[in-house]
Design a protein around this motif. Structure first.
Motif, PDB file in Angstrom:
ATOM      1  N   ALA A 119      55.272  52.263  51.009  1.00 51.17           N
ATOM      2  CA  ALA A 119      54.649  50.945  50.848  1.00 51.17           C
ATOM      3  C   ALA A 119      53.124  51.044  50.920  1.00 51.17           C
ATOM      4  N   ALA A 120      52.622  51.872  51.847  1.00 50.63           N
ATOM      5  CA  ALA A 120      51.174  52.054  51.960  1.00 50.63           C
ATOM      6  C   ALA A 120      50.592  52.649  50.676  1.00 50.63           C
ATOM      7  N   GLY A 121      51.309  53.609  50.088  1.00 55.89           N
ATOM      8  CA  GLY A 121      50.839  54.201  48.842  1.00 55.89           C
ATOM      9  C   GLY A 121      50.807  53.210  47.699  1.00 55.89           C
ATOM     10  N   ILE A 122      51.851  52.384  47.595  1.00 55.90           N
ATOM     11  CA  ILE A 122      51.891  51.391  46.519  1.00 55.90           C
ATOM     12  C   ILE A 122      50.793  50.353  46.705  1.00 55.90           C
ATOM     13  N   MET A 123      50.610  49.873  47.941  1.00 57.32           N
ATOM     14  CA  MET A 123      49.572  48.868  48.202  1.00 57.32           C
ATOM     15  C   MET A 123      48.169  49.432  47.950  1.00 57.32           C
ATOM     16  N   ALA A 124      47.945  50.687  48.328  1.00 63.82           N
ATOM     17  CA  ALA A 124      46.636  51.299  48.074  1.00 63.82           C
ATOM     18  C   ALA A 124      46.373  51.438  46.575  1.00 63.82           C
ATOM     19  N   PHE A 125      47.411  51.754  45.808  1.00 64.65           N
ATOM     20  CA  PHE A 125      47.239  51.877  44.361  1.00 64.65           C
ATOM     21  C   PHE A 125      46.948  50.521  43.728  1.00 64.65           C
ATOM     22  N   ILE A 126      47.622  49.464  44.188  1.00 65.52           N
ATOM     23  CA  ILE A 126      47.341  48.119  43.669  1.00 65.52           C
ATOM     24  C   ILE A 126      45.919  47.702  44.027  1.00 65.52           C
ATOM     25  N   ALA A 127      45.478  48.032  45.244  1.00 68.83           N
ATOM     26  CA  ALA A 127      44.104  47.722  45.637  1.00 68.83           C
ATOM     27  C   ALA A 127      43.099  48.444  44.746  1.00 68.83           C
ATOM     28  N   ALA A 128      43.405  49.696  44.419  1.00 71.89           N
ATOM     29  CA  ALA A 128      42.516  50.458  43.530  1.00 71.89           C
ATOM     30  C   ALA A 128      42.441  49.814  42.158  1.00 71.89           C
ATOM     31  N   LEU A 129      43.584  49.384  41.631  1.00 69.80           N
ATOM     32  CA  LEU A 129      43.578  48.723  40.324  1.00 69.80           C
ATOM     33  C   LEU A 129      42.789  47.422  40.351  1.00 69.80           C
ATOM     34  N   GLY A 130      43.014  46.611  41.387  1.00 72.72           N
ATOM     35  CA  GLY A 130      42.310  45.341  41.466  1.00 72.72           C
ATOM     36  C   GLY A 130      40.803  45.512  41.544  1.00 72.72           C
ATOM     37  N   CYS A 131      40.354  46.399  42.421  1.00 72.69           N
ATOM     38  CA  CYS A 131      38.916  46.630  42.577  1.00 72.69           C
ATOM     39  C   CYS A 131      38.319  47.248  41.322  1.00 72.69           C
ATOM     40  N   GLY A 132      39.002  48.247  40.769  1.00 72.00           N
ATOM     41  CA  GLY A 132      38.467  48.919  39.582  1.00 72.00           C
ATOM     42  C   GLY A 132      38.375  48.001  38.373  1.00 72.00           C
ATOM     43  N   ILE A 133      39.401  47.180  38.150  1.00 70.41           N
ATOM     44  CA  ILE A 133      39.372  46.266  37.007  1.00 70.41           C
ATOM     45  C   ILE A 133      38.298  45.205  37.189  1.00 70.41           C
ATOM     46  N   ALA A 134      38.139  44.687  38.424  1.00 74.20           N
ATOM     47  CA  ALA A 134      37.142  43.641  38.670  1.00 74.20           C
ATOM     48  C   ALA A 134      35.723  44.144  38.400  1.00 74.20           C
ATOM     49  N   VAL A 135      35.374  45.301  38.937  1.00 78.67           N
ATOM     50  CA  VAL A 135      34.015  45.806  38.726  1.00 78.67           C
ATOM     51  C   VAL A 135      33.809  46.240  37.274  1.00 78.67           C
ATOM     52  N   SER A 136      34.865  46.691  36.610  1.00 81.22           N
ATOM     53  CA  SER A 136      34.735  47.058  35.196  1.00 81.22           C
ATOM     54  C   SER A 136      34.508  45.823  34.332  1.00 81.22           C
ATOM     55  N   MET A 137      35.158  44.711  34.679  1.00 83.26           N
ATOM     56  CA  MET A 137      34.910  43.460  33.964  1.00 83.26           C
ATOM     57  C   MET A 137      33.454  43.020  34.108  1.00 83.26           C
ATOM     58  N   GLU A 138      32.943  43.131  35.323  1.00 79.86           N
ATOM     59  CA  GLU A 138      31.540  42.759  35.540  1.00 79.86           C
ATOM     60  C   GLU A 138      30.596  43.714  34.823  1.00 79.86           C
ATOM     61  N   ALA A 139      30.926  45.011  34.819  1.00 80.55           N
ATOM     62  CA  ALA A 139      30.089  45.981  34.113  1.00 80.55           C
ATOM     63  C   ALA A 139      30.056  45.688  32.613  1.00 80.55           C
ATOM     64  N   TRP A 140      31.187  45.314  32.057  1.00 85.42           N
ATOM     65  CA  TRP A 140      31.223  44.975  30.639  1.00 85.42           C
ATOM     66  C   TRP A 140      30.392  43.727  30.352  1.00 85.42           C
ATOM     67  N   ARG A 141      30.435  42.755  31.260  1.00 82.12           N
ATOM     68  CA  ARG A 141      29.624  41.553  31.077  1.00 82.12           C
ATOM     69  C   ARG A 141      28.132  41.884  31.121  1.00 82.12           C
ATOM     70  N   VAL A 142      27.741  42.734  32.060  1.00 83.57           N
ATOM     71  CA  VAL A 142      26.327  43.125  32.150  1.00 83.57           C
ATOM     72  C   VAL A 142      25.904  43.863  30.882  1.00 83.57           C
ATOM     73  N   PHE A 143      26.732  44.781  30.425  1.00 87.88           N
ATOM     74  CA  PHE A 143      26.416  45.536  29.218  1.00 87.88           C
ATOM     75  C   PHE A 143      26.286  44.611  28.012  1.00 87.88           C
ATOM     76  N   ARG A 144      27.175  43.626  27.942  1.00 91.75           N
ATOM     77  CA  ARG A 144      27.137  42.706  26.805  1.00 91.75           C
ATOM     78  C   ARG A 144      25.904  41.815  26.857  1.00 91.75           C
ATOM     79  N   PHE A 145      25.563  41.322  28.056  1.00 95.97           N
ATOM     80  CA  PHE A 145      24.375  40.477  28.196  1.00 95.97           C
ATOM     81  C   PHE A 145      23.095  41.258  27.922  1.00 95.97           C
ATOM     82  N   GLN A 146      23.098  42.534  28.310  1.00 93.99           N
ATOM     83  CA  GLN A 146      21.894  43.335  28.146  1.00 93.99           C
ATOM     84  C   GLN A 146      21.530  43.499  26.668  1.00 93.99           C
ATOM     85  N   TYR A 147      22.531  43.642  25.823  1.00 97.71           N
ATOM     86  CA  TYR A 147      22.269  43.888  24.397  1.00 97.71           C
ATOM     87  C   TYR A 147      22.541  42.658  23.536  1.00 97.71           C
TER      88      TYR A 147
END
Length: 209
Positions: A119-147
């Motif tokens: 259970a700890a492994g599954i929850m840690a993997f879901i946390a990794a996905l949530g954090c990684g997708i969220a910051v990647s969405m923001e990075a894409w927004r910054v990249f799009r606004f920049q250009y």
């Protein structure tokens, strides 16, 4: 002994990653913006806080209390993903703690601890996905606004985006470590059951000889 120490270190790292995800969620340094004119103003934009700082003055912050329909594009999704990451990382760290060897559960039965490690492994993997997708969405927004043409301000990545990617990668490693520990516990349990069965069979045969 060595595997127990390594697993304890994994649990400690998972606790640190939980607090790191909390910091990434709350901190406003997700995106920096600055006007293209000579006005020395720098703005920090996060998920819940927007801060601005003029040279020689104090930083001023305010909470984004807009309704969900008036939020900027993708902000509600990023908030939801980070909240999920915070909750899952919390569950992962405590599940890992309760699966340690010196923590007793139901008379120190091993099966619940094996399940807690998975259970700890599954929850840690879901946390990794949530954090990684969220910051990647923001990075894409910054990249799009920049250009984006005809914009009057400059956008660039804040440190929380880099920290979010790092935390996401570390959570994936921790999730693999938890799952591997669960698989090791399962194989050890199977070996013990096999040995116990063979011993009982051999002992029974000895009684009838």
């Amino acid at each position: 002994m060595g595997s127990s120490v390594c697993f304890a270190v994994t649990v400690l790292v998972s606790v640190c990653l939980h607090y790191a995800i909390l910091m990434v969620t709350i901190a406003p340094q997700w995106r920096y913006t600055s006007p293209k004119n000579l006005d020395p103003v720098r703005e920090y934009k996060g998920l819940w806080l927007d801060c601005s700082r003029r040279m020689g003055q104090r930083t001023r912050c305010f909470v984004q209390n807009k309704s969900i329909f008036a939020m900027p594009e993708g902000l509600a999704a990023e908030r939801a993903l980070m909240v999920i990451a915070c909750v899952c990382s919390f569950i992962a760290s405590w599940s890992g703690f309760f699966s340690l060897d010196f923590v007793r559960i139901n008379g120190d039965v091993k099966s619940p601890k094996k399940g807690l490690k998975f259970a700890a492994g599954i929850m840690a993997f879901i946390a990794a996905l949530g954090c990684g997708i969220a910051v990647s969405m923001e990075a894409w927004r910054v990249f799009r606004f920049q250009y984006m043409p005809n914009r009057k301000d400059v956008h660039w990545f804040g440190p929380m985006i880099y920290l979010g990617w790092l935390v996401s990668f570390c959570c994936i490693l921790v999730s693999f470590a938890f799952i591997k520990a669960g698989c090791t516990a399962e194989s050890e349990e199977n070996d013990e059951n096999h040995f116990s069965t063979n011993y009982q069979m051999g002992h029974g045969k000895g009684e009838y000889v």
